[in-house]
Design a protein around this motif. Structure first.
Motif, PDB file in Angstrom:
ATOM      1  N   VAL A 115       0.872  -1.181   0.000  1.00 30.35           N
ATOM      2  CA  VAL A 115       0.000   0.000   0.000  1.00 30.35           C
ATOM      3  C   VAL A 115       0.908   1.230   0.000  1.00 30.35           C
ATOM      4  O   VAL A 115       2.114   1.120   0.232  1.00 30.35           O
ATOM      5  CB  VAL A 115      -0.955   0.030   1.216  1.00 30.35           C
ATOM      6  N   PHE A 116       0.310   2.396  -0.227  1.00 32.49           N
ATOM      7  CA  PHE A 116       1.116   3.585  -0.434  1.00 32.49           C
ATOM      8  C   PHE A 116       0.736   4.699   0.532  1.00 32.49           C
ATOM      9  O   PHE A 116      -0.375   4.725   1.086  1.00 32.49           O
ATOM     10  CB  PHE A 116       0.972   4.050  -1.885  1.00 32.49           C
ATOM     11  N   ALA A 117       1.679   5.597   0.723  1.00 27.80           N
ATOM     12  CA  ALA A 117       1.514   6.645   1.727  1.00 27.80           C
ATOM     13  C   ALA A 117       0.246   7.459   1.505  1.00 27.80           C
ATOM     14  O   ALA A 117      -0.456   7.801   2.455  1.00 27.80           O
ATOM     15  CB  ALA A 117       2.740   7.562   1.726  1.00 27.80           C
ATOM     16  N   GLY A 118      -0.063   7.775   0.243  1.00 29.03           N
ATOM     17  CA  GLY A 118      -1.264   8.569  -0.028  1.00 29.03           C
ATOM     18  C   GLY A 118      -2.531   7.879   0.422  1.00 29.03           C
ATOM     19  O   GLY A 118      -3.451   8.503   0.959  1.00 29.03           O
ATOM     20  N   GLU A 119      -2.617   6.560   0.209  1.00 29.40           N
ATOM     21  CA  GLU A 119      -3.780   5.792   0.662  1.00 29.40           C
ATOM     22  C   GLU A 119      -3.889   5.814   2.183  1.00 29.40           C
ATOM     23  O   GLU A 119      -4.982   5.956   2.740  1.00 29.40           O
ATOM     24  CB  GLU A 119      -3.668   4.346   0.194  1.00 29.40           C
TER      25      GLU A 119
END
Length: 462
Positions: free
Chosen positions: A57-61
């Motif tokens: 998963v990614f920081a923005g999510e």
């Protein structure tokens, strides 16, 4: 899941957070519930592989989720968190994953209508492959072997080969999680989450004579959707939904290897899931688990059982949420139906008086586990619902907001929890009991819970 995950991928460092200050302080602290890996070379190779693989998963999510949970902590949204007690590699099929996602979406529609609030949809999925155990060993017919600790550690089959702690399973857990997340993104962004389709599924549920008492509420939702259509609502936008992934952060070697530095802020994110929680067995203030999770930017949950004191809760807040940031910390209470009304009020009052704004969520499953007369670990549906009711009653009495539910459930027609309107009895366990760990609500019981809770949520949101 949020649509900005591709953009945020470019902003999140691919290499592990090798030199981030303090991120490895947990290694010198007391730690429990960790495997005894049988091959050091395999372990080292697995950690090296994980450290170089892309984030799951990614920081923005993660930032989006933290904002959504902040709204829930302020009484403006409700969290629905559900999924398997322990995921297995074999069950990570398209049919099984879609059934779980579908059930959560169905529950969310009913809860959204009852609360007139957004419902944050979160799965115990794409990472829930490790489980804490009360004993390191299991004995059957005079044979003693290591306990099953989840597919990330060892196999369920009761053989020496299966029960050995194999670190290569860490890498298999990563890849299984990646494929699960790909399917979840496809389902929730490609039309599977269409509000009208989900409501159509729920109409099928109420057509069962056992669930006829919920037909009135389903009819109200149907009229509301037809009203929206008549008004020209943008149903194209309602074909997609956010869906987040969560799991217990139990194996810290795995979590550490998947921690990355966000190039926007320089902060570390645990990229194994959007939301991570600390279990009742690993929440000691001086423990490695609390220290490690205090240093990552993900929203964090902590399971609190009936022995938790108000001072325990305040010390956890000081460690995990020192800046008192709404959306950062969720307390997931697992008191048991017999304890919830007695134990929870003082805990909530103490935290409220401190000025901290945590999100309160009920886990009505873990405090209500019993053994059936024919020897199966089970839970009674009525006890589960009673704990949820008690959770709402406590918050109503204190003027605080009951912000969510954390439920072990499946989208399949299993028989693991006793009762429900279309009742499961213990004889059904002989042919339909599938869990490798704790008993789960089946598809119908999960939907029944949503209809029952909808009314209480409507009252709480007022």
């Amino acid at each position: 899941m949020p649509n900005n995950f591709i953009d945020s991928a470019a902003r999140l460092g691919q290499a592990g957070a090798a030199n981030y200050p303090g991120l490895d302080a947990w290694r010198s602290l007391p730690i429990s519930q960790q495997p005894s890996w049988q091959d050091e070379d395999v372990y080292q190779a697995s950690i090296k592989d994980l450290s170089s693989l892309p984030p799951l998963v990614f920081a923005g999510e993660v930032d989006v989720l933290r904002g959504r949970l902040a709204e829930a902590a302020q009484g403006k949204a409700f969290l629905l968190q559900g999924g398997d007690c322990a995921e297995t590699f074999d069950a990570a099929t398209a049919d099984r994953i879609s059934a779980r996602v579908r059930t959560i979406l169905q529950m969310a529609v009913v809860l959204t209508y009852g609360a007139s609030l957004p419902v944050i949809k979160m799965g115990r999925m794409a990472g829930q492959f490790a489980k804490p155990r009360s004993s390191n060993e299991e004995t059957r017919d005079g044979v003693t072997l290591p306990a099953y600790r989840g597919d990330m550690v060892n196999g369920y089959d009761f053989t020496p080969e299966s029960r050995g702690h194999d670190a290569s399973r860490l890498v298999k857990a990563y890849h299984t999680s990646a494929s699960t997340l790909n399917l979840i993104r496809a389902f929730t962004q490609g039309g599977f989450a269409d509000l009208r389709l989900v409501h159509h599924w729920n109409k099928g549920f109420t057509q069962n004579p056992a669930h006829a008492r919920y037909e009135s509420l389903a009819g109200e939702i149907d009229r509301a959707i037809r009203f929206m259509e008549a008004c020209g609502s943008d149903f194209e936008a309602l074909k997609r939904t956010e869906f987040f992934a969560s799991h217990e952060a139990l194996l810290l070697d795995y979590e550490r290897a998947l921690t990355r530095i966000d190039s926007r802020t320089g902060n570390p994110y645990a990229t194994s899931g959007h939301f991570l929680w600390i279990g009742e067995r690993t929440r000691q203030l001086d423990s490695a688990h609390v220290d490690f999770l205090s240093r990552v930017r993900n929203p964090i949950g902590v399971k609190l059982g009936p022995t938790t004191s108000g001072d325990d809760a305040l010390r956890l807040i000081d460690k995990l949420d020192p800046n008192r940031e709404p959306g950062r910390l969720t307390f997931i209470t697992r008191m048991g139906a017999a304890n919830i009304r007695e134990k929870l009020p003082a805990l909530v009052q103490k935290v409220t008086d401190s000025g901290a704004q945590v999100l309160w969520v009920t886990d009505p499953m873990h405090g209500n586990t019993v053994t059936s007369p024919n020897g199966y670990k089970t839970r009674r549906f009525d006890d589960v619902i009673d704990e949820v009711r008690g959770f709402f009653e406590v918050h109503q009495g204190l003027g605080t907001f009951p912000g969510g539910m954390h439920v072990e459930m499946t989208g399949d027609d299993v028989a693991e929890c006793l009762g429900g309107a279309d009742p499961v009895d213990q004889e059904a366990f002989l042919t339909r009991y599938e869990s490798v760990c704790d008993p789960r609500l089946n598809h119908m019981q999960s939907l029944e819970m949503a209809f029952l809770v909808s009314g209480a949520l409507a009252q709480a949101s007022r």
